[in-house]
Design an enzyme around this catalytic site. Structure first.
Site, PDB file in Angstrom:
ATOM      1  N   THR A 100       0.679  -1.182   0.103  1.00  0.00           N
ATOM      2  CA  THR A 100       0.018  -0.067  -0.096  1.00  0.00           C
ATOM      3  C   THR A 100       1.071   1.180   0.135  1.00  0.00           C
ATOM      4  O   THR A 100       1.439   1.432   0.751  1.00  0.00           O
ATOM      5  CB  THR A 100      -0.965  -0.186   1.237  1.00  0.00           C
ATOM      6  OG1 THR A 100      -1.919  -1.154   1.182  1.00  0.00           O
ATOM      7  CG2 THR A 100      -1.770   1.420   1.141  1.00  0.00           C
ATOM      8  N   LYS A 175      -7.726   1.760  -2.684  1.00  0.00           N
ATOM      9  CA  LYS A 175      -7.295   1.422  -1.358  1.00  0.00           C
ATOM     10  C   LYS A 175      -7.406   2.419  -0.413  1.00  0.00           C
ATOM     11  O   LYS A 175      -7.881   2.481   0.596  1.00  0.00           O
ATOM     12  CB  LYS A 175      -6.115   0.583  -1.217  1.00  0.00           C
ATOM     13  CG  LYS A 175      -5.375   0.411  -0.061  1.00  0.00           C
ATOM     14  CD  LYS A 175      -6.238  -0.721   0.879  1.00  0.00           C
ATOM     15  CE  LYS A 175      -5.603  -0.909   2.205  1.00  0.00           C
ATOM     16  NZ  LYS A 175      -4.212  -1.714   2.240  1.00  0.00           N
ATOM     17  N   LYS A 250      -1.045   5.167   8.668  1.00  0.00           N
ATOM     18  CA  LYS A 250      -0.374   5.368   7.102  1.00  0.00           C
ATOM     19  C   LYS A 250      -1.370   5.639   6.026  1.00  0.00           C
ATOM     20  O   LYS A 250      -0.959   6.555   5.073  1.00  0.00           O
ATOM     21  CB  LYS A 250       0.407   3.813   7.117  1.00  0.00           C
ATOM     22  CG  LYS A 250       0.967   3.917   5.758  1.00  0.00           C
ATOM     23  CD  LYS A 250       1.451   2.318   5.463  1.00  0.00           C
ATOM     24  CE  LYS A 250       1.906   2.328   4.009  1.00  0.00           C
ATOM     25  NZ  LYS A 250       2.450   0.936   3.610  1.00  0.00           N
TER      26      LYS A 250
END
Length: 300
Positions: A100, A175, A250
């Site tokens: 990611t 995402k 994050k």
């Protein structure tokens, strides 16, 4: 190697990558794993995989490569340059990056892969460590149709839901948009329970009402941040992480970076990032992201 197994390199055998790589081994593929951690390499070897300390060596004779790395800078470093895996893998190799990372890095590496004559998809995941172990992850995939079709059989071994989101970088975009929404909705759910407590309303009664009315959301009915209503939620296991608060931070910071670069207005996403940063610095570094309810109880 099984009758239909292929040679695969898997770079990044951490909490997520390790179980994903093991599932490829169980499916009959000949997998060589690469990780800086000796413990991670030994665990993978014990599960039936081969190991290497060199990514460049691991990819020399493979048909596919999967990477699961911490951030964009690591993906760029591993893929590009004289010692990068694009320079050492056979032409036509399929690359699946399940890290990611920021959308710009993902698109830049995909462009470099195409220029090197490789097929590549970005395929970040949702589902956490349990999903990685059980092979039930959701993959959000970006890349050309042809590369997606090549990647799909591997992804179906590691996941239960495979969605082709669009061209290069679209998986990363999906995402971070999804997880920004998740972070915001979890904070809202926690705020509702904190207010209910202050008003003397039984939390179970709030759950019973909101779970069947307009306040219903995944953060409430699948991942309830208070003990009791949803027995499988981390709240019933002392908030031990299924998805750790620093990992949510994050993703929220990646969403903020993407919003800044694209000119999108995401004030709730930015506030969610601020709150998760505060939580991660003040007792939440090893907690599930639903544990942010503790921070909200202390506010004011």
């Amino acid at each position: 190697m099984g009758e239909n197994g292929l040679r695969v390199a898997f770079i990044g055998l951490g909490n997520m990558g390790g179980p994903m790589a093991v599932n490829l081994v169980k499916a009959g593929h000949d997998v060589v794993g690469v990780d800086l951690s000796e413990d991670a390499r030994e665990a993978f070897r014990a599960a039936g995989g081969r190991v290497s300390t060199s990514a460049a060596e691991a990819v020399r004779d493979v048909q596919a490569v999967v990477t699961m790395l911490p951030a964009g800078k690591h993906v760029r470093s591993v893929y590009t340059g004289e010692n990068g895996i694009l320079a050492h893998a056979p032409k036509g190799t399929l690359f699946i990056d399940s890290s990611t990372i920021d959308v710009d890095s993902s698109r830049d590496v995909a462009k470099a892969a195409a220029e090197a004559g490789m097929d590549m998809v970005d395929a970040p995941v949702s589902g956490g460590i349990v999903g990685a172990a059980n092979g039930t992850l959701t993959f959000m995939v970006g890349g050309p149709d042809s590369a997606f079709e090549r990647a799909k059989p591997f992804l179906e071994i590691m996941g239960a839901s495979i969605v082709h989101a669009g061209d290069a970088g679209a998986g990363q975009a999906a995402k971070i948009c999804n997880n920004m929404l998740l972070g915001i909705s979890m904070i809202g759910t926690c705020e509702a329970f904190v207010l209910a407590e202050k008003l003397g309303l039984d939390p179970q009664k709030l759950y019973d009402i909101s779970s069947k009315s307009s306040g219903q959301c995944w953060s409430l009915t699948s991942y309830c941040p208070i003990p009791g209503p949803v027995p499988t939620s981390p709240a019933n296991n002392d908030y031990k992480p299924g998805f750790a608060a620093p990992m949510m931070l994050k993703d929220l910071l990646l969403a903020k970076e993407a919003a800044d670069s694209s000119g999108a207005n995401t004030p709730m996403g930015e506030e969610a990032a601020r709150l998760y940063e505060e939580f991660s610095r003040n007792g939440g570094e090893n907690a599930d992201f639903s544990g942010i309810i503790h921070l909200l109880r202390k506010t004011r």
